[in-house]
Enzyme design. Structure first.
Site, PDB file in Angstrom:
ATOM      1  N   ASP A  75       5.551 -10.317   9.450  1.00 12.36           N
ATOM      2  CA  ASP A  75       6.233  -9.839   8.236  1.00 12.36           C
ATOM      3  C   ASP A  75       7.745  -9.875   8.437  1.00 12.36           C
ATOM      4  O   ASP A  75       8.411  -8.842   8.491  1.00 12.36           O
ATOM      5  CB  ASP A  75       5.767  -8.415   7.920  1.00 12.36           C
ATOM      6  CG  ASP A  75       6.394  -7.870   6.651  1.00 12.36           C
ATOM      7  OD1 ASP A  75       6.680  -8.673   5.748  1.00 12.36           O
ATOM      8  OD2 ASP A  75       6.597  -6.648   6.574  1.00 12.36           O
ATOM      9  N   ASP A  99       2.048  -8.219  -1.228  1.00  6.55           N
ATOM     10  CA  ASP A  99       3.263  -8.672  -0.550  1.00  6.55           C
ATOM     11  C   ASP A  99       2.891  -9.839   0.354  1.00  6.55           C
ATOM     12  O   ASP A  99       1.968  -9.741   1.162  1.00  6.55           O
ATOM     13  CB  ASP A  99       3.866  -7.522   0.263  1.00  6.55           C
ATOM     14  CG  ASP A  99       5.202  -7.888   0.897  1.00  6.55           C
ATOM     15  OD1 ASP A  99       5.235  -8.850   1.701  1.00  6.55           O
ATOM     16  OD2 ASP A  99       6.205  -7.220   0.609  1.00  6.55           O
ATOM     17  N   HIS A 133       2.405  -9.060   4.092  1.00  4.82           N
ATOM     18  CA  HIS A 133       1.667  -7.872   4.502  1.00  4.82           C
ATOM     19  C   HIS A 133       0.208  -8.135   4.838  1.00  4.82           C
ATOM     20  O   HIS A 133      -0.617  -7.229   4.791  1.00  4.82           O
ATOM     21  CB  HIS A 133       1.772  -6.792   3.427  1.00  4.82           C
ATOM     22  CG  HIS A 133       3.087  -6.094   3.436  1.00  4.82           C
ATOM     23  ND1 HIS A 133       3.315  -4.910   2.764  1.00  4.82           N
ATOM     24  CD2 HIS A 133       4.259  -6.404   4.048  1.00  4.82           C
ATOM     25  CE1 HIS A 133       4.568  -4.524   2.952  1.00  4.82           C
ATOM     26  NE2 HIS A 133       5.155  -5.423   3.720  1.00  4.82           N
ATOM     27  N   GLU A 182       0.942  -0.577  -2.632  1.00  6.87           N
ATOM     28  CA  GLU A 182       1.149  -1.762  -1.794  1.00  6.87           C
ATOM     29  C   GLU A 182       0.566  -1.544  -0.402  1.00  6.87           C
ATOM     30  O   GLU A 182       0.841  -0.539   0.249  1.00  6.87           O
ATOM     31  CB  GLU A 182       2.647  -2.055  -1.686  1.00  6.87           C
ATOM     32  CG  GLU A 182       2.994  -3.211  -0.787  1.00  6.87           C
ATOM     33  CD  GLU A 182       4.499  -3.448  -0.690  1.00  6.87           C
ATOM     34  OE1 GLU A 182       4.903  -4.366   0.034  1.00  6.87           O
ATOM     35  OE2 GLU A 182       5.263  -2.697  -1.333  1.00  6.87           O
ATOM     36  N   HIS A 217       5.228  -9.100  -4.390  1.00  4.88           N
ATOM     37  CA  HIS A 217       6.445  -9.108  -3.593  1.00  4.88           C
ATOM     38  C   HIS A 217       6.465 -10.451  -2.870  1.00  4.88           C
ATOM     39  O   HIS A 217       5.749 -10.645  -1.885  1.00  4.88           O
ATOM     40  CB  HIS A 217       6.475  -7.947  -2.596  1.00  4.88           C
ATOM     41  CG  HIS A 217       7.001  -6.685  -3.185  1.00  4.88           C
ATOM     42  ND1 HIS A 217       7.260  -5.557  -2.438  1.00  4.88           N
ATOM     43  CD2 HIS A 217       7.359  -6.375  -4.458  1.00  4.88           C
ATOM     44  CE1 HIS A 217       7.733  -4.607  -3.216  1.00  4.88           C
ATOM     45  NE2 HIS A 217       7.804  -5.088  -4.454  1.00  4.88           N
ATOM     46  N   ASP A 239      11.130  -9.970  -2.167  1.00  2.00           N
ATOM     47  CA  ASP A 239      11.276  -8.978  -1.105  1.00  2.00           C
ATOM     48  C   ASP A 239      11.572  -9.677   0.210  1.00  2.00           C
ATOM     49  O   ASP A 239      10.660 -10.044   0.954  1.00  2.00           O
ATOM     50  CB  ASP A 239      10.003  -8.130  -0.998  1.00  2.00           C
ATOM     51  CG  ASP A 239      10.175  -6.969  -0.021  1.00  2.00           C
ATOM     52  OD1 ASP A 239      11.290  -6.767   0.475  1.00  2.00           O
ATOM     53  OD2 ASP A 239       9.183  -6.259   0.231  1.00  2.00           O
ATOM     54  N   TRP A 275       4.828   2.202  -1.316  1.00  2.00           N
ATOM     55  CA  TRP A 275       4.447   1.663  -0.003  1.00  2.00           C
ATOM     56  C   TRP A 275       4.794   2.688   1.065  1.00  2.00           C
ATOM     57  O   TRP A 275       5.850   3.309   1.017  1.00  2.00           O
ATOM     58  CB  TRP A 275       5.165   0.349   0.292  1.00  2.00           C
ATOM     59  CG  TRP A 275       4.942  -0.071   1.727  1.00  2.00           C
ATOM     60  CD1 TRP A 275       3.802  -0.626   2.236  1.00  2.00           C
ATOM     61  CD2 TRP A 275       5.859   0.081   2.819  1.00  2.00           C
ATOM     62  NE1 TRP A 275       3.949  -0.837   3.587  1.00  2.00           N
ATOM     63  CE2 TRP A 275       5.198  -0.412   3.970  1.00  2.00           C
ATOM     64  CE3 TRP A 275       7.145   0.571   2.955  1.00  2.00           C
ATOM     65  CZ2 TRP A 275       5.793  -0.419   5.231  1.00  2.00           C
ATOM     66  CZ3 TRP A 275       7.755   0.576   4.198  1.00  2.00           C
ATOM     67  CH2 TRP A 275       7.085   0.071   5.324  1.00  2.00           C
TER      68      TRP A 275
END
Length: 417
Positions: free
Chosen positions: A293, A258, A261, A225, A285, A325, A184
Site C-alpha cells: 500500500d 481502496d 488495501h 473502508e 480510492h 488517494d 477508515w
C-alpha cells in the site's frame, strides 16, 4: 489549434463507424466528478496538530520543496492543480485540515471549523467530501481507535466519528452536492492475536453508535473502508474486507474499495460490479500500490483502465464516487495531483469510447475471437485526439503544456516556502 479540431473530426469518424458518438461521450464525461484528496498537498500533515508524527501505518517518502504550510497555501495549490484538470470536481478533506485558529481536539470539531472550506468550495464551484482522522493522534498510539478495549479511548473516537458525519451533512447541505464521509481505522496487531473476534465486536458496536444519529442521505453518504494489512498491523486488521463488506450490506452503507488495501497481487477492478450488486453506493480510492500500500501517483496502467471499464461497461458511474488517494513527497505535489487526476479522467474517456454493446453481444454469442480482435484493435484507436479536443473545449492545457505552468509556479511560489 486547428490541428486539434481536425484530429478530433477524424477520430469522431473512426469511432462513429463503431457506433460511438464522441460528442455524446464528452457530454457524459463532463458530468463525472473526481474527488481530489487534499492530503497530497502537505504529505498528510494537516493543520490541527503541527508537531504530531504520522502514525497508523502511513508513510510519505521524499522532501520535495513547497509543501503547503497552512490552509491558505493548500487552497492556492489546489486551485492551481484544478486549473489543469478538465471538468468540475470535488475536494476530499480529512478532519485534521480544519480551518481554525482555535485549539480544538478531534472529538470537539464542529461545522463552524470548516466554514472557510465551504465558502472557498462555493466560490470555486466544488463539492466537498470528508474523512474522520483516526490516526496521527495520541489516542491512536496504542494501535487501536474505535475498537480499543479502553472505554475512554473508544468513546473519544466514537465522538469524533459522530461529529464527522454532521460535518459531512453540513457540506452537502451548504454546497448542494452530496458529501461522502468515509470511515477508515488503522486498528490491528503487528503479531498474531489470540482473540480475533472481540476487537471486531467492539468496532461493530462502536459503528452502530456512530451511525445511530439520523443524517439526511441527500447531503451525506457514509462509507466504510477495509484494509488487509499495514505497517504495524501486518498480522491482523480489525476492519478487514469481510468485516466492512458485511457491515455495509447489513447497515445500508457504501463500501470503499481502496486500490492499495488488498493483497499485493489483488485488484479492485473485478470487485466493483459485484459489490454494487449488494450495495446502493460505492466509493473508490484510486491509488497505485507498488508491492504494497505505497500510494504512488496514479498512472494510466492496466488496472486503472480496467477500473474505468468496470464502471462504464456496467453503467455504474451514477452509483460510484471516485476519489484519489496517493501522497508522494518526492515530486512536485501539484504535478502529482494533475497527473493522477488527468489519468483517471483519460481512463474513463477511453472506456466510454468502447462500443460496449457490440462487445457484450459478441461475448454472449460466444464469438470470443471477434471479442479479442476488437479489444486489441481498440487499443490503437485515436482516443488521444478526443482527449486533446476535450481539454481544449474545457479550457485546460492540451498535452504536456500544463507542466511548464507548474514549473513556473514552483519557481515563483513554491520555492519561497
Amino acid at each position: 489549434m486547428n490541428e486539434i479540431n481536425e484530429a478530433y473530426e477524424l477520430a469522431k469518424k473512426a469511432y462513429g463507424r463503431l457506433g460511438v458518438d464522441t460528442d455524446k461521450v464528452l457530454d457524459a464525461l463532463k458530468e463525472v466528478k473526481i474527488s481530489l484528496h487534499c492530503w497530497q498537498g502537505d504529505d498528510v500533515a494537516g493543520f490541527l496538530f503541527k508537531d504530531q508524527a504520522l502514525s497508523g501505518g502511513i508513510q510519505v517518502t521524499g522532501n520535495y520543496p513547497g509543501a503547503a504550510r497552512n490552509v491558505k497555501e493548500l487552497r492556492q495549490d489546489m486551485e492551481k492543480a484544478l486549473s489543469f484538470i478538465p471538468g468540475r470536481h470535488k475536494v476530499n478533506l480529512h478532519a485534521i485540515y480544519a480551518d481554525t485558529e482555535e485549539k480544538v481536539d478531534l472529538d470537539q470539531l464542529e461545522p463552524r471549523h470548516f466554514e472557510g472550506w465551504v465558502e472557498w468550495a462555493r466560490q470555486q464551484g466544488l463539492g466537498l467530501d470528508f474523512n474522520p482522522t483516526c490516526f496521527s493522534h495520541t489516542k491512536a498510539d496504542s494501535g487501536f481507535t474505535i475498537s480499543s478495549g479502553d472505554n475512554e479511548i473508544r468513546d473519544f473516537w466514537i465522538r469524533h466519528c459522530s461529529k464527522s458525519r454532521r460535518i459531512g451533512e453540513y457540506f452537502g447541505r451548504e454546497l448542494g452536492q452530496t458529501c461522502v464521509t468515509n470511515f477508515w481505522f488503522p486498528d490491528g496487531y503487528k503479531d498474531i492475536p489470540v482473540d480475533r473476534e472481540a476487537p471486531r465486536q467492539r468496532m461493530k458496536s462502536a459503528l452502530d453508535q456512530v451511525f445511530s444519529e439520523k443524517i439526511d442521505a441527500r447531503y451525506n453518504i457514509d462509507a466504510v473502508e477495509s484494509k488487509v494489512f499495514g505497517i504495524g498491523t501486518e498480522s491482523y486488521v480489525v476492519g478487514s474486507n469481510e468485516f466492512c463488506l458485511g457491515y455495509a450490506i447489513r447497515n445500508n452503507k457504501a463500501v470503499c474499495l481502496d486500490a492499495g488495501h488488498f493483497h499485493p497481487t489483488e485488484v479492485i477492478s473485478d470487485k466493483i460490479a459485484t459489490v454494487l450488486m449488494f450495495t446502493d453506493q460505492l466509493l473508490l480510492h484510486v491509488s497505485r500500490p507498488v508491492r504494497w500500500d505505497s500510494d504512488h501517483v496514479v498512472i494510466m496502467d492496466d488496472e486503472l483502465n480496467q477500473i474505468a471499464q468496470s464502471l462504464v461497461r456496467s453503467k455504474l458511474l451514477d452509483r460510484t464516487h471516485i476519489g484519489l488517494d496517493f501522497f508522494d513527497g518526492s515530486i512536485n505535489r501539484i504535478a502529482a495531483w494533475v497527473i493522477g487526476s488527468r489519468n483517471m479522467i483519460k481512463a474513463l474517456l477511453k472506456a466510454m469510447l468502447e462500443p460496449a454493446g457490440e462487445l457484450k453481444k459478441l461475448e454472449l454469442e460466444g464469438d470470443y475471437t471477434s471479442r479479442l480482435a476488437m479489444l486489441e484493435e481498440l487499443k490503437t484507436y485515436p482516443f488521444g485526439a478526443v482527449w486533446d479536443y476535450y481539454c481544449k473545449a474545457m479550457n485546460v492545457p492540451v498535452k504536456e503544456a500544463w507542466l511548464a505552468e507548474v514549473k513556473k509556479y514552483e519557481k515563483d511560489v513554491l520555492s519561497g516556502r
